[in-house]
Design an enzyme around this catalytic site. Structure first.
Site, PDB file in Angstrom:
ATOM      1  N   SER A  84     -31.722  15.262 -19.118  1.00 18.46           N
ATOM      2  CA  SER A  84     -31.332  16.669 -19.084  1.00 18.46           C
ATOM      3  C   SER A  84     -31.333  17.358 -20.452  1.00 18.46           C
ATOM      4  O   SER A  84     -31.154  18.570 -20.531  1.00 18.46           O
ATOM      5  CB  SER A  84     -29.958  16.823 -18.441  1.00 18.46           C
ATOM      6  OG  SER A  84     -28.976  16.147 -19.186  1.00 18.46           O
ATOM      7  N   GLY A 123      -7.776  14.012  -9.179  1.00 21.29           N
ATOM      8  CA  GLY A 123      -6.915  13.927  -7.997  1.00 21.29           C
ATOM      9  C   GLY A 123      -7.482  13.167  -6.824  1.00 21.29           C
ATOM     10  O   GLY A 123      -7.082  13.389  -5.683  1.00 21.29           O
ATOM     11  N   LYS A 124      -8.399  12.237  -7.073  1.00 16.81           N
ATOM     12  CA  LYS A 124      -9.005  11.471  -5.965  1.00 16.81           C
ATOM     13  C   LYS A 124      -7.963  10.576  -5.292  1.00 16.81           C
ATOM     14  O   LYS A 124      -7.800  10.592  -4.073  1.00 16.81           O
ATOM     15  CB  LYS A 124     -10.180  10.624  -6.497  1.00 16.81           C
ATOM     16  CG  LYS A 124     -11.292  11.432  -7.136  1.00 16.81           C
ATOM     17  CD  LYS A 124     -12.468  10.582  -7.533  1.00 16.81           C
ATOM     18  CE  LYS A 124     -12.165   9.597  -8.643  1.00 16.81           C
ATOM     19  NZ  LYS A 124     -11.782  10.231  -9.916  1.00 16.81           N
ATOM     20  N   THR A 125      -7.266   9.792  -6.098  1.00 17.15           N
ATOM     21  CA  THR A 125      -6.263   8.871  -5.541  1.00 17.15           C
ATOM     22  C   THR A 125      -5.097   9.627  -4.922  1.00 17.15           C
ATOM     23  O   THR A 125      -4.625   9.280  -3.830  1.00 17.15           O
ATOM     24  CB  THR A 125      -5.746   7.917  -6.632  1.00 17.15           C
ATOM     25  OG1 THR A 125      -6.860   7.225  -7.196  1.00 17.15           O
ATOM     26  CG2 THR A 125      -4.764   6.914  -6.072  1.00 17.15           C
ATOM     27  N   GLY A 182     -15.869  11.923  -8.379  1.00 17.09           N
ATOM     28  CA  GLY A 182     -15.543  12.905  -9.412  1.00 17.09           C
ATOM     29  C   GLY A 182     -15.010  12.232 -10.654  1.00 17.09           C
ATOM     30  O   GLY A 182     -14.730  11.029 -10.662  1.00 17.09           O
ATOM     31  N   PRO A 183     -14.846  12.989 -11.736  1.00 13.87           N
ATOM     32  CA  PRO A 183     -14.346  12.425 -13.004  1.00 13.87           C
ATOM     33  C   PRO A 183     -12.911  11.929 -12.857  1.00 13.87           C
ATOM     34  O   PRO A 183     -12.216  12.302 -11.902  1.00 13.87           O
ATOM     35  CB  PRO A 183     -14.421  13.620 -13.967  1.00 13.87           C
ATOM     36  CG  PRO A 183     -15.240  14.650 -13.282  1.00 13.87           C
ATOM     37  CD  PRO A 183     -15.119  14.426 -11.822  1.00 13.87           C
ATOM     38  N   PRO A 184     -12.454  11.095 -13.791  1.00 11.34           N
ATOM     39  CA  PRO A 184     -11.062  10.625 -13.737  1.00 11.34           C
ATOM     40  C   PRO A 184     -10.080  11.778 -13.871  1.00 11.34           C
ATOM     41  O   PRO A 184     -10.336  12.735 -14.598  1.00 11.34           O
ATOM     42  CB  PRO A 184     -10.965   9.688 -14.950  1.00 11.34           C
ATOM     43  CG  PRO A 184     -12.364   9.317 -15.275  1.00 11.34           C
ATOM     44  CD  PRO A 184     -13.205  10.483 -14.904  1.00 11.34           C
ATOM     45  N   GLY A 185      -8.957  11.666 -13.141  1.00  8.16           N
ATOM     46  CA  GLY A 185      -7.879  12.633 -13.305  1.00  8.16           C
ATOM     47  C   GLY A 185      -7.993  13.895 -12.484  1.00  8.16           C
ATOM     48  O   GLY A 185      -7.167  14.789 -12.617  1.00  8.16           O
ATOM     49  N   LYS A 221     -20.917  20.827 -17.150  1.00  8.56           N
ATOM     50  CA  LYS A 221     -21.565  21.256 -18.400  1.00  8.56           C
ATOM     51  C   LYS A 221     -21.243  22.707 -18.718  1.00  8.56           C
ATOM     52  O   LYS A 221     -20.995  23.064 -19.865  1.00  8.56           O
ATOM     53  CB  LYS A 221     -23.081  21.062 -18.289  1.00  8.56           C
ATOM     54  CG  LYS A 221     -23.511  19.595 -18.218  1.00  8.56           C
ATOM     55  CD  LYS A 221     -25.003  19.465 -17.972  1.00  8.56           C
ATOM     56  CE  LYS A 221     -25.417  17.996 -17.858  1.00  8.56           C
ATOM     57  NZ  LYS A 221     -26.855  17.837 -17.587  1.00  8.56           N
TER      58      LYS A 221
END
Length: 769
Positions: A668, A350-352, A345-348, A711
């Protein structure tokens, strides 16, 4: 049958045999009374053993008539008796009046042939003599005195007293009438004891040999130690012994233990100041410091895991469900074998922090390994210890740091592993992330296998640009962008309390209105997650601290959308559609980036020329190919509508995608480029309130694309009213919140002709031109 009555005493842990003499100390009043009664009446006494001392009067039925030889009364009333066994008896009934009285019957032993008795006597005496000599427990005088006794029963009772150790065994001998059976029991016991003594002797001899060897080694080592002390090297010898002690206490695998001892022996013979000595010492210390047998107790309470995930993270419902499913399966099968989770997923988003929450919920030590920019296989597997400055790889280093063999490893930024012509670190990770292989993980530095199967691995990435074999070993969990509403709730419930605490504020000293958070999201940040939002809130908190410190009269600062500019300055972003009208040759495309969705302006003009296509805006190869396809589709549509084909040869087409400093690629934007080309050739304006995304084919079909959720969020954030998407992506609408669907009209379309009907201000009509 003559039945007699005599007083009775109970024995604890003793069985009385005929002719046996024992000393008894009596302290209980009722037994003192019984013994005194026997002395006063000058009669014998019955002694019988308890079966179970805890249960009163649970005794055996066979006892022994005994004679009191000596009677001694102490000042405190207790008695000391010297008693000799006389005859075996059988008890019928116990009565208690002035003392315990019992009805008993004397038991007569069977009579046997003298030759039989002599044979039994000789066999038991010979065997017992061997036993006394082997065991060294009894003096040789015992066997000498036994040889003088003619009564076989008396011999058997004496041997039983010395040989048998349990009440049950002694009582069995007392109760057995058959001399042959009694002798057989004792012979069997003697043979067993002799076998045990034989084993003990063998073990003792082995221990003795080892002790002699160790004493010899000790003597030689002491000599070496004293010599080194004289040379001033005593500290190094002490280090050697300390290392040896640590090796034995580390509980390492047999392979590692053998390797450590081998290296220690080499170290002992090396010159102390040599570089090889320090390399070997470091290697041994690394093996010792590994957590071979140390682990934390894993918490498998799924309800607690769910509670922690919900308290640490807002939203992400499906993600949390998948994590709980994963952990529930691991609990059920009690095994970590299975797919490795990979959060993409994109940064920020909540992955970590999700990884941290899982570690916290399951009671695992959390270790984060950053893989961004790692391009050397040695950083994963380590370098061989023969190289100067060699060390273990990141996996082993962090296991030493974790101090347990079952931590949670977060492999951060796995999509940013570097690859060059020398090595491929992604391939080195294949063994680490394969649950069928990692129980024998081999680090080049260690040269021995280490079990990684107890480690829980979780990977994170921003894109799917991951080594194919690695991707195959992992289960992908997509974390999409947060909606503005979700960001507002996260900010108020999580980020703001956290920053208030981090900046030393109190809750009553600051208040940020919801409208101010909304303005920050719309005008100060552009991101899929909430990292930049947290930075802006932290910035506000710092300024509030400064104001309260300088002006002590102020007790509380309130931040609204009106005074936000004082804390964060001029807004960084504007709404892209502010004060704009429908334009010819300008359209809103939608793009996906690593930080979320973006509104992408695409513009085109035609100029006199020779039919050339000019592209600007730092476009990638795929996007340039998409422009060529879109131009061909636009020509086909315009020719069908009656446009003169010479117009394409006499004019150049210039397509520009602004913000040229940012690289752009992907297919796209195909339908948006097609519409903008048709717009400039027909002079028909494009609806400014529409945005679109989709790949186009030469036949005008709209194909499925990725990153659609982000998007749609970007279109919603920029106040677009209608979004055109490929019909093949219609399932994505299930993941879009109802609030966005109410405010945003989403049109799934299959063909470009339908897109033109919706997006162009008027219908194409070129038949008369």
């Amino acid at each position: 049958m003559k039945i007699n009555k005599l007083p009775l005493l109970f024995l604890k842990n003793i069985v009385m045999f005929p002719n046996m003499i024992i000393t008894l100390f009596i302290t209980k009043k009722k037994f003192i009374k019984t013994a005194t009664y026997a002395m006063d009446k000058n009669i014998n006494i019955i002694l019988i053993a308890y079966k179970n001392y805890k249960e009163n009067y649970d005794t055996y039925k066979i006892g022994c008539i005994s004679k009191i030889i000596q009677f001694l009364k102490f000042p405190n009333g207790n008695l000391k008796l010297l008693i000799q066994g006389v005859k075996k008896i059988k008890i019928f009934k116990i009565k208690y009046k002035q003392s315990f009285l019992i009805n008993f019957l004397k038991i007569k032993e069977f009579k046997y042939n003298r030759k039989e008795i002599k044979t039994l006597r000789n066999s038991i005496l010979n065997k017992f003599e061997i036993y006394t000599k082997t065991s060294n427990k009894f003096y040789y005088k015992i066997t000498k005195s036994l040889k003088k006794i003619q009564s076989i029963n008396k011999i058997l009772f004496i041997i039983s007293y010395y040989l048998l150790f349990t009440i049950k065994e002694r009582q069995k001998i007392l109760e057995t009438l058959n001399i042959f059976r009694k002798t057989k029991i004792l012979l069997k016991k003697l043979n067993n004891e002799l076998s045990i003594l034989d084993y003990k002797k063998k073990i003792f001899n082995k221990i003795k040999r080892k002790m002699e060897k160790s004493q010899r080694e000790y003597y030689l080592n002491e000599q070496v130690r004293i010599i080194n002390e004289e040379l001033g090297n005593s500290n190094d010898i002490n280090d050697f012994y300390k290392l040896k002690k640590k090796i034995f206490s580390s509980k390492m695998s047999k392979e590692a233990f053998d390797k450590s001892i081998s290296e220690l022996e080499k170290l002992k013979l090396m010159p102390i100041m040599s570089s090889e000595s320090s390399v070997t010492k470091n290697y041994i210390e690394t093996l010792i410091s590994l957590p071979w047998n140390k682990k934390t107790i894993i918490n498998n309470d799924i309800l607690k895991v769910q509670e922690i995930l919900n308290s640490d993270h807002y939203g992400l419902k499906k993600i949390k469900e998948r994590i709980l499913e994963y952990l529930a399966v691991q609990k059920r099968i009690n095994n970590l074998k299975g797919p490795i989770l990979c959060f993409i997923g994109p940064p920020g988003v909540g992955k970590t922090s999700l990884g941290k929450s899982i570690a916290k919920a399951t009671n695992r030590n959390f270790i984060r390994i950053s893989l961004g920019g790692v391009h050397d296989e040695g950083e994963i597997r380590g370098h061989r210890k023969t190289y100067i400055g060699s060390m273990p790889g990141k996996i082993i280093q962090n296991l030493i740091k974790a101090k347990v063999n079952n931590p949670l490893f977060l492999l951060d930024e796995i999509d940013k592993l570097g690859i060059d012509f020398k090595s491929d670190p992604a391939s080195a990770l294949l063994e680490v992330l394969d649950s069928e292989q990692n129980n024998t993980f081999s680090d080049h530095y260690l040269e021995v296998d280490f079990d990684l199967s107890k480690v829980m691995f979780i990977a994170t990435a921003n894109t799917y640009n991951i080594h194919p074999a690695l991707l195959d070993r992992m289960e992908i969990i997509n974390l999409s962008s947060y909606t503005p509403e979700e960001k507002i709730k996260i900010a108020l419930n999580h980020l703001l309390p956290k920053q208030i605490k981090n900046n030393g504020l109190k809750n009553e000293e600051i208040k940020i209105f919801k409208s101010a958070i909304k303005k920050i999201i719309n005008f100060y940040i552009r991101e899929a997650g909430v990292r930049s939002l947290e930075k802006q809130i932290s910035k506000i908190c710092r300024k509030v601290v400064k104001i309260l410190t300088l002006n002590k009269k102020k007790k509380k600062i309130t931040i609204t959308n009106k005074n936000l500019k004082k804390f964060l300055g001029i807004p960084i972003f504007d709404k892209k559609l502010t004060n704009k009208k429908n334009q010819i040759g300008q359209i809103n495309g939608l793009a996906w980036t690593e930080i979320g969705g973006e509104l992408l302006t695409i513009e085109a003009v035609i100029l006199p020329g020779n039919g050339e296509i000019i592209t600007t805006g730092t476009l990638g190869k795929v996007m340039k190919e998409s422009i060529n396809t879109a131009y061909t589709v636009a020509q086909i549509i315009l020719l069908k509508k009656g446009i003169n084909k010479k117009i394409f040869k006499k004019n150049n087409l210039h397509i520009n995608i602004p913000e040229g400093g940012i690289p752009k690629d992907g297919p796209s934007a195909g339908i948006a480029i097609t519409v903008v080309i048709i717009s400039v050739f027909t002079n028909i304006p494009i609806n400014i309130n529409i945005a679109m995304t989709g790949e186009i084919t030469l036949r005008g079909e709209i194909l499925k694309i990725g990153g659609l959720k982000e998007k749609i969020f970007a279109a919603y954030q920029n106040k677009i009213k209608t979004v055109i998407i490929p019909k093949k992506n219609i399932k994505i609408l299930e993941k879009i919140s109802k609030k966005i669907k109410k405010k945003l009209k989403i049109l799934p379309i299959n063909y470009i002709e339908d897109v033109l009907k919706v997006s162009l201000e008027t219908e194409i009509n070129l038949l008369n031109k």
